[in-house]
Design a protein around this motif. Structure first.
Motif, PDB file in Angstrom:
ATOM      1  N   SER A   1       0.817  -1.216   0.000  1.00 43.84           N
ATOM      2  CA  SER A   1       0.000   0.000   0.000  1.00 43.84           C
ATOM      3  C   SER A   1       0.849   1.263   0.000  1.00 43.84           C
ATOM      4  N   SER A   2       2.132   1.124   0.312  1.00 47.78           N
ATOM      5  CA  SER A   2       3.032   2.284   0.355  1.00 47.78           C
ATOM      6  C   SER A   2       3.961   2.348  -0.851  1.00 47.78           C
ATOM      7  N   GLY A   3       4.150   1.221  -1.547  1.00 48.61           N
ATOM      8  CA  GLY A   3       5.101   1.178  -2.641  1.00 48.61           C
ATOM      9  C   GLY A   3       4.791   0.062  -3.622  1.00 48.61           C
ATOM     10  N   ILE A   4       5.840  -0.436  -4.265  1.00 43.38           N
ATOM     11  CA  ILE A   4       5.721  -1.451  -5.312  1.00 43.38           C
ATOM     12  C   ILE A   4       6.675  -2.599  -5.000  1.00 43.38           C
ATOM     13  N   ILE A   5       6.230  -3.830  -5.199  1.00 48.32           N
ATOM     14  CA  ILE A   5       7.102  -4.995  -5.069  1.00 48.32           C
ATOM     15  C   ILE A   5       7.207  -5.678  -6.426  1.00 48.32           C
ATOM     16  N   PHE A   6       8.440  -5.920  -6.855  1.00 51.27           N
ATOM     17  CA  PHE A   6       8.703  -6.708  -8.057  1.00 51.27           C
ATOM     18  C   PHE A   6       9.310  -8.043  -7.646  1.00 51.27           C
ATOM     19  N   GLY A   7       9.147  -9.043  -8.490  1.00 55.27           N
ATOM     20  CA  GLY A   7       9.740 -10.339  -8.189  1.00 55.27           C
ATOM     21  C   GLY A   7       9.637 -11.290  -9.353  1.00 55.27           C
ATOM     22  N   HIS A   8      10.441 -12.337  -9.294  1.00 54.40           N
ATOM     23  CA  HIS A   8      10.395 -13.389 -10.307  1.00 54.40           C
ATOM     24  C   HIS A   8       9.449 -14.500  -9.852  1.00 54.40           C
ATOM     25  N   LYS A   9       8.692 -15.032 -10.816  1.00 58.98           N
ATOM     26  CA  LYS A   9       7.861 -16.202 -10.580  1.00 58.98           C
ATOM     27  C   LYS A   9       8.340 -17.343 -11.466  1.00 58.98           C
ATOM     28  N   ASN A  10       8.252 -18.548 -10.924  1.00 58.60           N
ATOM     29  CA  ASN A  10       8.597 -19.704 -11.748  1.00 58.60           C
ATOM     30  C   ASN A  10       7.377 -20.159 -12.556  1.00 58.60           C
ATOM     31  N   ALA A  11       7.536 -21.263 -13.270  1.00 60.18           N
ATOM     32  CA  ALA A  11       6.464 -21.728 -14.154  1.00 60.18           C
ATOM     33  C   ALA A  11       5.188 -22.077 -13.399  1.00 60.18           C
ATOM     34  N   GLU A  12       5.320 -22.412 -12.110  1.00 54.68           N
ATOM     35  CA  GLU A  12       4.149 -22.760 -11.290  1.00 54.68           C
ATOM     36  C   GLU A  12       3.530 -21.539 -10.615  1.00 54.68           C
ATOM     37  N   GLY A  13       4.102 -20.359 -10.853  1.00 52.15           N
ATOM     38  CA  GLY A  13       3.574 -19.146 -10.252  1.00 52.15           C
ATOM     39  C   GLY A  13       4.096 -18.851  -8.866  1.00 52.15           C
ATOM     40  N   LYS A  14       5.094 -19.610  -8.410  1.00 55.47           N
ATOM     41  CA  LYS A  14       5.684 -19.379  -7.092  1.00 55.47           C
ATOM     42  C   LYS A  14       6.665 -18.219  -7.161  1.00 55.47           C
ATOM     43  N   VAL A  15       6.600 -17.315  -6.184  1.00 51.73           N
ATOM     44  CA  VAL A  15       7.525 -16.185  -6.116  1.00 51.73           C
ATOM     45  C   VAL A  15       8.875 -16.679  -5.587  1.00 51.73           C
ATOM     46  N   VAL A  16       9.932 -16.469  -6.383  1.00 57.86           N
ATOM     47  CA  VAL A  16      11.256 -16.953  -5.995  1.00 57.86           C
ATOM     48  C   VAL A  16      12.244 -15.810  -5.775  1.00 57.86           C
ATOM     49  N   SER A  17      11.826 -14.560  -6.019  1.00 59.95           N
ATOM     50  CA  SER A  17      12.653 -13.405  -5.693  1.00 59.95           C
ATOM     51  C   SER A  17      11.744 -12.214  -5.443  1.00 59.95           C
ATOM     52  N   SER A  18      12.276 -11.206  -4.785  1.00 56.18           N
ATOM     53  CA  SER A  18      11.499  -9.982  -4.574  1.00 56.18           C
ATOM     54  C   SER A  18      12.428  -8.809  -4.342  1.00 56.18           C
ATOM     55  N   ALA A  19      11.918  -7.627  -4.621  1.00 53.60           N
ATOM     56  CA  ALA A  19      12.542  -6.354  -4.249  1.00 53.60           C
ATOM     57  C   ALA A  19      11.436  -5.318  -4.248  1.00 53.60           C
ATOM     58  N   ALA A  20      11.446  -4.450  -3.247  1.00 59.57           N
ATOM     59  CA  ALA A  20      10.394  -3.445  -3.106  1.00 59.57           C
ATOM     60  C   ALA A  20      10.988  -2.056  -3.136  1.00 59.57           C
ATOM     61  N   ILE A  21      10.217  -1.102  -3.649  1.00 56.55           N
ATOM     62  CA  ILE A  21      10.623   0.297  -3.602  1.00 56.55           C
ATOM     63  C   ILE A  21       9.468   1.128  -3.077  1.00 56.55           C
ATOM     64  N   ILE A  22       9.775   1.983  -2.120  1.00 57.85           N
ATOM     65  CA  ILE A  22       8.795   2.911  -1.556  1.00 57.85           C
ATOM     66  C   ILE A  22       9.267   4.307  -1.915  1.00 57.85           C
ATOM     67  N   SER A  23       8.493   4.995  -2.750  1.00 56.96           N
ATOM     68  CA  SER A  23       8.829   6.365  -3.145  1.00 56.96           C
ATOM     69  C   SER A  23       8.119   7.334  -2.207  1.00 56.96           C
ATOM     70  N   TYR A  24       8.911   8.202  -1.568  1.00 57.03           N
ATOM     71  CA  TYR A  24       8.332   9.193  -0.663  1.00 57.03           C
ATOM     72  C   TYR A  24       7.949  10.450  -1.433  1.00 57.03           C
ATOM     73  N   ASP A  25       7.481  11.463  -0.721  1.00 54.88           N
ATOM     74  CA  ASP A  25       6.716  12.521  -1.370  1.00 54.88           C
ATOM     75  C   ASP A  25       7.529  13.415  -2.299  1.00 54.88           C
ATOM     76  N   THR A  26       8.822  13.606  -2.022  1.00 52.32           N
ATOM     77  CA  THR A  26       9.564  14.571  -2.832  1.00 52.32           C
ATOM     78  C   THR A  26      10.832  13.980  -3.438  1.00 52.32           C
ATOM     79  N   ASN A  27      11.892  13.835  -2.656  1.00 54.40           N
ATOM     80  CA  ASN A  27      13.210  13.577  -3.240  1.00 54.40           C
ATOM     81  C   ASN A  27      13.814  12.213  -2.939  1.00 54.40           C
ATOM     82  N   LEU A  28      13.129  11.341  -2.220  1.00 58.63           N
ATOM     83  CA  LEU A  28      13.765  10.132  -1.720  1.00 58.63           C
ATOM     84  C   LEU A  28      12.890   8.904  -1.938  1.00 58.63           C
ATOM     85  N   ALA A  29      13.549   7.791  -2.223  1.00 59.33           N
ATOM     86  CA  ALA A  29      12.889   6.484  -2.282  1.00 59.33           C
ATOM     87  C   ALA A  29      13.746   5.485  -1.520  1.00 59.33           C
TER      88      ALA A  29
END
Length: 290
Positions: free
Chosen positions: A43-71
């Motif tokens: 709800s605060s940011g975005i999560i990206f990740g890799h899924k395998n052929a079965e749809g299982k999440v095997v990696s992740s990384a999240a980024i939260i962008s704040y209001d002005t100059n920082l993430a």
């Protein structure tokens, strides 16, 4: 480590349908993300990740962008069976690419991840001090401070908390704070004798620890008051991550039964230093949020 065909792994944006798989990924590396923490990240940011052929999440990384100059980047995890394929780098780069071009990006690294981030251009600028406590040593009486009162958060307090947090953290993060307060076990505000809010503190109940932070206060004594109130009635493990420069506060923690277990490095990209802060941040929200 098993051998996998990288072409069968898809890097995608994750959503609430992936929470269960993200929890399993977290557990696989000994981390303790739960449903509520992941939902706050989503709800605060975005999560990206890799899924395998079965749809299982095997990696992740999240980024939260704040209001002005920082993430802030965090939650960089790769299932042990899928390491060596560059998935962590790809997911982290996806986060970097997602951020606005004019934003500085920070992260709090593990020692294992630090070499990767250095290769990606991040540089170490500071560290945080991770403290854990199995049994909080309560004082013989509830701590008090002349001229101040401590109260439960009220919705009318939010704008002042956002302003205090901006000065302490170095960027405005209104959406995140609303989400974090909604997730919190407790949110306390400290007021001076004129009724002005001068500090605040949040506790989050995780599957293992009660997480204490952010804690923002004008001085060590007030920060100790906030922490004591957040921890006072808790029976179980606690965690707080303290920014550098708070030696007196860290001594207070050690007197209350906390032990420092690590000093994770703070790293930045697209900037030479951390954003300006006013030395009132005594505990961060969590490493993912900076």
């Amino acid at each position: 480590m098993a051998t996998y065909d990288k072409k069968k792994l898809e890097l995608v944006q994750l959503n609430t349908h992936d929470v269960k798989s993200l929890i399993e990924l977290s557990i696989s590396v000994g981390w303790d993300y739960d449903k509520y923490e992941i939902e706050t990240v989503l709800s605060s940011g975005i999560i990206f990740g890799h899924k395998n052929a079965e749809g299982k999440v095997v990696s992740s990384a999240a980024i939260i962008s704040y209001d002005t100059n920082l993430a802030s980047i965090g939650m960089v995890i790769v299932n042990k069976e899928f390491r060596g394929l560059g998935l962590g780098k790809e997911a982290t780069q996806k986060c970097i690419d997602f951020a606005a071009i004019n934003k500085s990006i920070m992260l709090i690294a593990t020692e294992e991840g630090k070499p990767l981030y250095e290769k990606m251009g991040f540089r170490t600028v500071d560290c945080v001090h991770k403290y854990l406590c199995d049994n909080y040593t309560k004082s013989s009486k509830v701590l008090i401070k002349d001229g101040v009162t401590i109260e439960d958060f009220n919705n009318i307090d939010i704008n002042k908390i956002v302003d205090l947090d901006k000065a302490s953290f170095g960027d405005k993060r209104s959406n995140f704070l609303l989400n974090r307060i909604n997730q919190s076990e407790q949110c306390l505000v400290v007021k001076d004798y004129n009724g002005n809010i001068i500090g605040y503190g949040i506790s989050i109940r995780g599957p293992i620890n009660l997480i204490l932070g952010p804690i923002v206060a004008p001085d060590t004594e007030t920060a100790a008051l906030i922490l004591d109130r957040l921890a006072f009635n808790h029976h179980g493990k606690l965690r707080i991550d303290v920014p550098s420069g708070n030696e007196e506060f860290m001594l207070f923690l050690e007197q209350r039964g906390f032990n420092k277990v690590s000093e994770p490095p703070i790293m930045v990209l697209h900037s030479e230093n951390m954003p300006p802060r006013n030395n009132t941040l005594f505990g961060i929200a969590a490493q993912i949020f900076g």
